[in-house]
Design a protein around this motif. Sequence first.
Motif, PDB file in Angstrom:
ATOM      1  N   UNK A  76      -1.038   8.180  -4.138  1.00 24.93           N
ATOM      2  CA  UNK A  76      -2.124   8.585  -3.581  1.00 24.93           C
ATOM      3  C   UNK A  76      -3.212   6.969  -3.462  1.00 24.93           C
ATOM      4  N   UNK A  77      -3.034   5.845  -3.806  1.00 23.16           N
ATOM      5  CA  UNK A  77      -3.701   5.026  -3.594  1.00 23.16           C
ATOM      6  C   UNK A  77      -3.627   3.668  -2.528  1.00 23.16           C
ATOM      7  N   UNK A  78      -2.834   4.296  -1.756  1.00 25.30           N
ATOM      8  CA  UNK A  78      -1.465   3.808  -0.825  1.00 25.30           C
ATOM      9  C   UNK A  78      -2.491   3.923   0.503  1.00 25.30           C
ATOM     10  N   UNK A  79      -2.945   1.890   1.480  1.00 25.29           N
ATOM     11  CA  UNK A  79      -3.485   1.765   2.216  1.00 25.29           C
ATOM     12  C   UNK A  79      -3.523   2.824   3.164  1.00 25.29           C
ATOM     13  N   UNK A  80      -2.807   3.636   3.638  1.00 24.73           N
ATOM     14  CA  UNK A  80      -2.057   4.172   4.349  1.00 24.73           C
ATOM     15  C   UNK A  80      -3.861   5.391   4.598  1.00 24.73           C
ATOM     16  N   UNK A  81      -3.717   6.069   2.893  1.00 29.78           N
ATOM     17  CA  UNK A  81      -4.330   6.938   2.485  1.00 29.78           C
ATOM     18  C   UNK A  81      -5.433   6.778   2.292  1.00 29.78           C
ATOM     19  N   UNK A  82      -6.179   5.497   1.750  1.00 32.68           N
ATOM     20  CA  UNK A  82      -7.334   5.246   1.586  1.00 32.68           C
ATOM     21  C   UNK A  82      -8.229   4.678   3.331  1.00 32.68           C
ATOM     22  N   UNK A  83      -7.358   4.591   3.624  1.00 29.16           N
ATOM     23  CA  UNK A  83      -8.391   4.105   5.526  1.00 29.16           C
ATOM     24  C   UNK A  83      -8.792   5.518   6.064  1.00 29.16           C
ATOM     25  N   UNK A  84      -7.073   6.586   6.200  1.00 32.68           N
ATOM     26  CA  UNK A  84      -7.354   8.269   6.679  1.00 32.68           C
ATOM     27  C   UNK A  84      -8.513   8.951   6.026  1.00 32.68           C
ATOM     28  N   UNK A  85      -8.473   8.277   4.368  1.00 35.33           N
ATOM     29  CA  UNK A  85     -10.495   8.737   3.637  1.00 35.33           C
ATOM     30  C   UNK A  85     -11.392   8.524   4.899  1.00 35.33           C
ATOM     31  N   UNK A  86     -11.281   7.301   5.063  1.00 31.32           N
ATOM     32  CA  UNK A  86     -12.622   6.691   6.491  1.00 31.32           C
ATOM     33  C   UNK A  86     -12.360   7.451   7.722  1.00 31.32           C
ATOM     34  N   UNK A  87     -11.548   6.899   8.349  1.00 30.21           N
ATOM     35  CA  UNK A  87     -11.301   8.487   9.840  1.00 30.21           C
ATOM     36  C   UNK A  87     -11.960   9.341   9.070  1.00 30.21           C
ATOM     37  N   UNK A  88     -11.474  10.245   8.296  1.00 35.09           N
ATOM     38  CA  UNK A  88     -11.979  11.238   7.998  1.00 35.09           C
ATOM     39  C   UNK A  88     -13.594  11.595   7.388  1.00 35.09           C
ATOM     40  N   UNK A 212      -1.878  -0.581  -8.369  1.00 36.08           N
ATOM     41  CA  UNK A 212      -0.552  -0.820  -8.181  1.00 36.08           C
ATOM     42  C   UNK A 212       0.196  -0.434  -7.006  1.00 36.08           C
ATOM     43  N   UNK A 213      -0.251   0.214  -6.726  1.00 40.76           N
ATOM     44  CA  UNK A 213      -0.458   0.879  -5.474  1.00 40.76           C
ATOM     45  C   UNK A 213      -0.205  -0.074  -3.764  1.00 40.76           C
TER      46      UNK A 213
END
Length: 298
Positions: A76-88, A212-213
Amino acid sequence: MAFEIEHYYVRTNGITLHVVQCGPLEGPLVILLHGFPEFWYSWRKQIPALAEAGYRVWVPDQRGYNLSEKPTGVSNYRIDKLGADIIGLLDAAGQAKAVVIGHDWGAAVAWWLAGRYPARVAQAAILNVPHPAVLSRALRKAPRQLLKSWYIYFFQLPWLPEKLFRRKEYLFGRASLRGTSRPDTFSSYDLQQYVKAWAQPGALTGMINWYRAAFRKTGRTGKVGRITVPVRLLWGQRDAFLEPVLGCLSLTMCEKGELTYFKDATHWLHQEEPRAVNKLLLEFLQTQGQPYTQRNLR
């Protein structure tokens, strides 16, 4: 005109983030992204300056930190999910584009967004973190950088990093901030705020899971190529974690970019040199970027 700090909870990408907001509602959107081991408070010296200049400033506690949601599981801490948080967050703000400014891990997210979502990033300002491809090469081929990055490998261990971080009233975290910054950068009051953030249930594991991710197999989700949006790089040369040469190497990955080194600043330059950093950021926001150049050392 002075603007008050506002606190909101914003739903994005399937989780809820605590987001500090400031500035005129109609102002262009600027998103500030903190790094490890910080939270929105790390931008306390930039928020008023940007707001008073007419920008609407959003500053999230990123996932896993402080008052934001802390999903379990390293994936849940992969960079694609972190980036998607900001797009949201851009979507929640009703904005097609925003300026993204990041420091440390927040800068890594900013690089990723600029590379993967250039249509959503008007400009990107990066503080003391290299382009992902540059960092990847340095970790493989540069012994000095590998030595400075020892803690990244330590953070791959289960539970032990959290235990060490928590010992003696979060001595590790407090020492990492004070020991790698200029004297008086972090006051006793500041460190009290950090300790409160670290003590939030699940925060330490959430924070460390970013590291870790980054080492888990992610396919091409973390790949970032040449950056086409305007980029402003600011770099403290006395960084205890990252070699200064990574800044100018990163500049070559940008079609429109400018780099300024701060000779006497450390990794925490925006808190050590807030007046100079704010001036350069505001100058950048008023331009659309120039062909890449490196300024004289400050």
